[in-house]
Design a protein around this motif. Structure first.
Motif, short mmCIF file in Angstrom:
data_model
loop_
_atom_site.label_atom_id
_atom_site.label_comp_id
_atom_site.label_asym_id
_atom_site.label_seq_id
_atom_site.Cartn_x
_atom_site.Cartn_y
_atom_site.Cartn_z
N GLU A 97 56.20 42.87 33.31
CA GLU A 97 55.50 41.60 33.55
C GLU A 97 54.19 41.85 34.29
OE1 GLU A 97 56.08 37.52 36.11
OE2 GLU A 97 57.86 38.62 35.47
N ASP A 121 50.36 41.36 32.71
CA ASP A 121 49.42 40.48 33.41
C ASP A 121 48.12 41.21 33.70
OD1 ASP A 121 48.57 38.12 34.77
OD2 ASP A 121 49.15 39.03 36.69
N ARG A 130 46.77 43.78 41.77
CA ARG A 130 47.99 43.23 41.16
C ARG A 130 48.97 44.34 40.83
NH1 ARG A 130 52.19 40.72 39.92
NH2 ARG A 130 52.42 39.53 38.02
#
Length: 112
Positions: free
Chosen positions: A76, A80, A62
């Protein structure tokens, strides 16, 4: 005044950075330079080695999403990934779930 010293208020008498007189005689501040354009997002080229833990490896993958975002979009992605890593660590702290305890065997020692 003489020729070597310009009169105050003339263009030659203003110091660099001072306001220059406008068409109607009032002082107009110099125009501010345009801000530089931000650089386009570019990958950092950080190698992500697999850890063997599926939750951690998913978080590392990610992080690669931040390579294609401007800096204000990184938060963001980081939040996460941080949330996912906390969940993974919490699951490790909990340990494996214990096996169910079998029901006690009935006693066959009852004689009538």
């Amino acid at each position: 005044m003489n020729d070597s010293m310009p009169e105050p208020g003339t263009a030659a008498a203003t110091a660099p950075g001072d306001a220059a007189p406008g068409p109607s005689g009032e002082r107009v501040p110099p125009a501010a330079p345009a801000p530089p354009e931000p650089a386009a997002p570019a990958p950092l080229g950080v190698v992500r080695a697999p850890t063997g833990n599926a939750g951690v490896d998913a978080g590392l993958e990610r992080l690669a999403d931040a390579d294609h975002l401007p800096a204000d979009g990184h938060i963001e992605v980081y939040e996460d990934v941080h949330r996912g890593l906390r969940e993974t660590l919490t699951a490790l702290d909990a340990g494996p779930t214990p096996a169910p305890v079998p029901a006690p065997m009935p006693s066959y020692d009852n004689r009538s």
